[in-house]
Design a protein around this motif. Structure first.
Motif, PDB file in Angstrom:
ATOM      1  N   PRO A  56       0.835  -1.199   0.000  1.00  0.00           N
ATOM      2  CA  PRO A  56       0.000   0.000   0.000  1.00  0.00           C
ATOM      3  C   PRO A  56       0.870   1.250   0.000  1.00  0.00           C
ATOM      4  O   PRO A  56       2.040   1.212   0.408  1.00  0.00           O
ATOM      5  N   GLU A 123      -2.999  -2.045   7.247  1.00  0.00           N
ATOM      6  CA  GLU A 123      -3.159  -2.117   5.789  1.00  0.00           C
ATOM      7  C   GLU A 123      -2.213  -3.131   5.160  1.00  0.00           C
ATOM      8  O   GLU A 123      -2.438  -3.586   4.033  1.00  0.00           O
ATOM      9  N   PRO A 152     -10.024  -3.452   5.880  1.00  0.00           N
ATOM     10  CA  PRO A 152     -10.658  -3.851   4.620  1.00  0.00           C
ATOM     11  C   PRO A 152      -9.715  -3.600   3.441  1.00  0.00           C
ATOM     12  O   PRO A 152      -9.091  -2.541   3.359  1.00  0.00           O
ATOM     13  N   SER A 153      -9.581  -4.599   2.589  1.00  0.00           N
ATOM     14  CA  SER A 153      -8.651  -4.573   1.446  1.00  0.00           C
ATOM     15  C   SER A 153      -7.196  -4.640   1.870  1.00  0.00           C
ATOM     16  O   SER A 153      -6.302  -4.445   1.045  1.00  0.00           O
ATOM     17  N   LEU A 155      -3.541  -6.175   2.997  1.00  0.00           N
ATOM     18  CA  LEU A 155      -2.716  -7.198   2.366  1.00  0.00           C
ATOM     19  C   LEU A 155      -1.945  -7.970   3.424  1.00  0.00           C
ATOM     20  O   LEU A 155      -1.330  -7.384   4.322  1.00  0.00           O
ATOM     21  N   GLN A 189      -8.330 -13.740   0.202  1.00  0.00           N
ATOM     22  CA  GLN A 189      -8.244 -14.305  -1.134  1.00  0.00           C
ATOM     23  C   GLN A 189      -6.832 -14.171  -1.683  1.00  0.00           C
ATOM     24  O   GLN A 189      -6.149 -13.169  -1.445  1.00  0.00           O
ATOM     25  N   VAL A 191      -3.907 -13.263  -3.917  1.00  0.00           N
ATOM     26  CA  VAL A 191      -3.578 -12.225  -4.897  1.00  0.00           C
ATOM     27  C   VAL A 191      -2.420 -12.671  -5.779  1.00  0.00           C
ATOM     28  O   VAL A 191      -2.430 -12.482  -6.994  1.00  0.00           O
ATOM     29  N   ARG A 214      -5.389 -10.970   0.176  1.00  0.00           N
ATOM     30  CA  ARG A 214      -6.083  -9.715   0.448  1.00  0.00           C
ATOM     31  C   ARG A 214      -7.420  -9.965   1.113  1.00  0.00           C
ATOM     32  O   ARG A 214      -8.137 -10.895   0.782  1.00  0.00           O
ATOM     33  N   LYS A 215      -7.733  -9.080   2.058  1.00  0.00           N
ATOM     34  CA  LYS A 215      -9.004  -9.145   2.765  1.00  0.00           C
ATOM     35  C   LYS A 215     -10.073  -8.427   1.962  1.00  0.00           C
ATOM     36  O   LYS A 215      -9.821  -7.350   1.395  1.00  0.00           O
ATOM     37  N   GLY A 216     -11.262  -9.000   1.920  1.00  0.00           N
ATOM     38  CA  GLY A 216     -12.364  -8.373   1.198  1.00  0.00           C
ATOM     39  C   GLY A 216     -12.848  -7.118   1.884  1.00  0.00           C
ATOM     40  O   GLY A 216     -12.552  -6.842   3.045  1.00  0.00           O
ATOM     41  N   GLU A 217     -13.597  -6.327   1.145  1.00  0.00           N
ATOM     42  CA  GLU A 217     -14.185  -5.110   1.708  1.00  0.00           C
ATOM     43  C   GLU A 217     -15.160  -5.467   2.814  1.00  0.00           C
ATOM     44  O   GLU A 217     -15.839  -6.480   2.767  1.00  0.00           O
TER      45      GLU A 217
END
Length: 218
Positions: A56, A123, A152-153, A155, A189, A191, A214-217
């Motif tokens: 990020p 993040e 959320p989102s 990594l 999920q 990446v 990555r984590k979902g929203e």
């Protein structure tokens, strides 16, 4: 690409071979100084080059789990991140703080699977050569805790030491497929899966994989 990574065991859990984690930690306690030289012989960018483009933008809140002698935490701080470095072995923390003094690194005595002294959201979370020290019974719980600490989102990057475990430490050879499975069950999920290749320290029996999740929203 060739790899090496920091690693330290996690207290409060049996080792992968059923031995107390304190026995595993003894190696890192006794070798903290020499390990700092070994791990410092390669850079953060060399070790994690396969996922640098996924990081990020700074400033972001970053967690380095099993931060060892601080190479990665220091590099992340230099890149402008606000870093929490969790390391359960006091001797490693002391070496790290001596070598890498920075206002942008906060050191914490904490460990998987609980990480009970930490609060999210991060993040980016990095585990460099740590996962192989967790016993199979703790990995699912650890992954759920890591997912809970992510924004959320956010990594999660997990580097995996592959190959036959050494005789001077107790660890497991954990394949990337297992990590991905546990991550999906925790709401993360895949990446990227990076086949890093041979070990940069020249250990013929060791090779590396990196899993980025990555984590979902929310």
């Amino acid at each position: 690409m060739v790899r090496t990574g920091e690693n330290s065991t996690q207290p409060g859990e049996p080792s992968a071979a059923g031995q107390p984690a304190a026995v595993v930690q003894q190696y890192y306690t006794q070798n903290a100084g020499s390990l700092a030289q070994r791990y410092g012989s390669v850079t953060f960018e060399e070790v994690h080059g396969g996922v640098l483009d996924l990081l990020p933008p700074a400033p972001a809140r970053v967690l380095d789990v099993g931060a060892g002698t601080g190479r990665d935490a220091a590099a992340l701080a230099r890149r402008g991140y606000q870093v929490v470095a969790a390391e359960p072995v006091r001797e490693l923390r002391e070496v790290a703080q001596r070598l890498h003094s920075s206002e942008d690194i906060r050191w914490a005595e904490d460990s998987l699977p609980e990480l009970s002294r930490l609060e999210g959201a991060f993040e980016l979370t990095l585990l460099s050569a740590v996962w192989m020290h967790l016993p199979p019974t703790a990995r699912g719980q650890a992954m759920k805790r890591l997912a809970a600490l992510l924004a959320p989102s956010g990594l999660l990057v997990v580097s995996l030491r592959r190959g036959a475990p050494p005789t001077d430490r107790v660890m497991s050879d954990v394949p990337a497929e297992e990590v991905v499975r546990d991550a999906q069950q925790a709401g993360l999920q895949l990446v990227r899966l990076v086949e890093e290749g041979a070990d940069r320290l020249g250990r013929a029996e060791v090779w590396w994989q990196t899993v980025a999740l990555r984590k979902g929203e929310a």
